[in-house]
Design a protein around this motif. Structure first.
Motif, PDB file in Angstrom:
ATOM      1  N   THR A 130     -39.657 -25.613  14.520  1.00  0.00           N
ATOM      2  CA  THR A 130     -38.830 -25.986  13.375  1.00  0.00           C
ATOM      3  C   THR A 130     -37.725 -24.961  13.159  1.00  0.00           C
ATOM      4  O   THR A 130     -36.573 -25.334  12.876  1.00  0.00           O
ATOM      5  CB  THR A 130     -39.696 -26.083  12.102  1.00  0.00           C
ATOM      6  N   VAL A 135     -35.010 -25.509  15.821  1.00  0.00           N
ATOM      7  CA  VAL A 135     -34.189 -26.678  15.514  1.00  0.00           C
ATOM      8  C   VAL A 135     -33.278 -26.398  14.330  1.00  0.00           C
ATOM      9  O   VAL A 135     -32.078 -26.703  14.360  1.00  0.00           O
ATOM     10  CB  VAL A 135     -35.083 -27.905  15.221  1.00  0.00           C
ATOM     11  N   PHE A 136     -33.834 -25.806  13.280  1.00  0.00           N
ATOM     12  CA  PHE A 136     -33.103 -25.579  12.035  1.00  0.00           C
ATOM     13  C   PHE A 136     -31.933 -24.614  12.230  1.00  0.00           C
ATOM     14  O   PHE A 136     -30.809 -24.879  11.794  1.00  0.00           O
ATOM     15  CB  PHE A 136     -34.078 -25.027  10.990  1.00  0.00           C
ATOM     16  N   LEU A 190     -29.983 -27.994  15.593  1.00  0.00           N
ATOM     17  CA  LEU A 190     -29.372 -28.865  14.589  1.00  0.00           C
ATOM     18  C   LEU A 190     -28.056 -28.280  14.091  1.00  0.00           C
ATOM     19  O   LEU A 190     -27.092 -29.011  13.825  1.00  0.00           O
ATOM     20  CB  LEU A 190     -30.333 -29.082  13.423  1.00  0.00           C
ATOM     21  N   ASN A 217     -34.903 -37.234   4.400  1.00  0.00           N
ATOM     22  CA  ASN A 217     -34.899 -36.376   5.583  1.00  0.00           C
ATOM     23  C   ASN A 217     -33.620 -36.603   6.396  1.00  0.00           C
ATOM     24  O   ASN A 217     -33.669 -36.967   7.572  1.00  0.00           O
ATOM     25  CB  ASN A 217     -36.132 -36.654   6.442  1.00  0.00           C
ATOM     26  N   PHE A 264     -33.064 -33.699   9.592  1.00  0.00           N
ATOM     27  CA  PHE A 264     -33.890 -33.773  10.793  1.00  0.00           C
ATOM     28  C   PHE A 264     -34.035 -35.192  11.338  1.00  0.00           C
ATOM     29  O   PHE A 264     -34.253 -35.372  12.532  1.00  0.00           O
ATOM     30  CB  PHE A 264     -35.279 -33.192  10.504  1.00  0.00           C
ATOM     31  N   ALA A 313     -36.324 -32.008  16.570  1.00  0.00           N
ATOM     32  CA  ALA A 313     -36.514 -32.258  15.143  1.00  0.00           C
ATOM     33  C   ALA A 313     -37.584 -33.315  14.903  1.00  0.00           C
ATOM     34  O   ALA A 313     -38.455 -33.154  14.040  1.00  0.00           O
ATOM     35  CB  ALA A 313     -35.196 -32.687  14.507  1.00  0.00           C
ATOM     36  N   ILE A 324     -41.141 -32.807  13.032  1.00  0.00           N
ATOM     37  CA  ILE A 324     -41.552 -33.570  11.852  1.00  0.00           C
ATOM     38  C   ILE A 324     -42.986 -34.055  12.023  1.00  0.00           C
ATOM     39  O   ILE A 324     -43.834 -33.898  11.135  1.00  0.00           O
ATOM     40  CB  ILE A 324     -40.620 -34.776  11.632  1.00  0.00           C
TER      41      ILE A 324
END
Length: 305
Positions: free
Chosen positions: A36, A39-40, A44, A105, A108, A203, A207
């Motif tokens: 996460t 990705v964050f 992303l 959401n 993501f 992502a 999740i």
């Protein structure tokens, strides 16, 4: 409807794969946290920078669009808050339930899925929705909880939270790039494209893996909050964007589809950070994500079918 469902199915299948990997402990909670974070902060952010840097700023900022989203989302926020107060919940908890009922959401799930399903023209509307959620409503929930606990509001934590959010930073950087009309060097374009390509599978898998650690405690509040997110929110946005404000039909459809997304994972992070009903929010994320497998394709079919 079946065609839309089949197009969204791979996205939810990736979520399911992540959930399965987390459920059998092949992907641990620690591994999920690191994925996460990757990705964050990286994948992303690269995707958002690339999208933002290629936008037409004059066409992006649409006051009617922003007013429609803020009005519709604000109405759902107030309804949920009023219902919570009627149940005699504390102000901080009432505000958290309100925030849960209208924060989707978008980062993501919405950015990767809606842009693929609805085309490049969906980028601008999706980013406007994401900006409103991150800047306006995240600030509101912080203000309410801080005021409820300390009797006063400090702007410093809000400003610091915005500056430290990589999604906001990457979008601002991309918009500045677009505003200055800077050329995108080939190596930089290939770099952000390559890194951003990891955002969608990463992502969605993250999740699902994060859902494996969540429980469905307090089912009644979770069902109510999921109903607010999956039904009340898109309905309110449909009314404001199609009947009240003068929003471009395609952009309105993207906004409605974004409003139909399940509860965002960052709501749980906020709830955990403030110590306000994290289990309740966790259950709402779990329930809304499971039900959205059917509701999201239905809404997309309605607005763009």
């Amino acid at each position: 409807m079946l065609e839309i469902f089949l197009k969204t199915l791979p996205f939810f299948a990736l979520i399911g794969l992540g959930w399965f990997a987390g459920q059998i402990r092949f992907f641990t909670a620690e591994a999920t946290a690191w994925l996460t974070k990757f990705v964050f902060y990286f994948a992303l952010s690269a995707m958002l920078f690339k999208f933002s840097a290629n936008l037409d700023l004059a066409a992006l900022v649409d006051p009617q669009f922003i007013l429609a989203y803020l009005t519709g989302s604000g109405a759902v926020w107030l309804i949920t808050f009023a219902v919570a107060k009627a149940r005699k919940l504390p102000t901080a908890l009432s505000a958290m339930e309100a925030h849960t009922s209208m924060t989707g959401n978008t980062g993501f799930l919405g950015v990767p899925m809606l842009v693929v399903l609805l085309g490049p023209a969906a980028v601008g509307p999706v980013l406007m929705v994401l900006s409103c959620d991150l800047i306006v409503f995240s600030s509101i929930i912080t203000i309410f909880i801080t005021a409820a606990r300390h009797g006063k509001v400090s702007l410093a934590p809000i400003a610091l939270g915005l500056v430290k959010n990589p999604m906001i930073v990457s979008m601002v950087a991309g918009l500045a790039w677009a505003g200055l009309k800077l050329p995108m060097p080939g190596p930089l374009s290939e770099f952000v494209t390559l890194l951003g390509a990891a955002a969608t599978p990463g992502a969605l898998f993250a999740i699902g893996a994060s859902l494996a650690g969540k429980s469905a405690e307090k089912p009644a509040p979770a069902v109510w909050l999921s109903f607010g997110k999956l039904f009340l929110h898109p309905a309110a946005i449909a009314i404001t964007s199609l009947l009240i404000f003068d929003v471009d039909p395609f952009a309105a459809g993207v906004m409605i589809a974004a409003a139909a997304l399940p509860v965002a994972g960052n709501v749980y992070i906020l709830a955990q950070h403030f110590g306000v009903a994290p289990q309740r929010v966790s259950a709402a994320i779990l329930v809304s994500t499971a039900v959205s497998i059917l509701t999201v394709p239905a809404v997309i079919h309605w607005v763009h079918g």
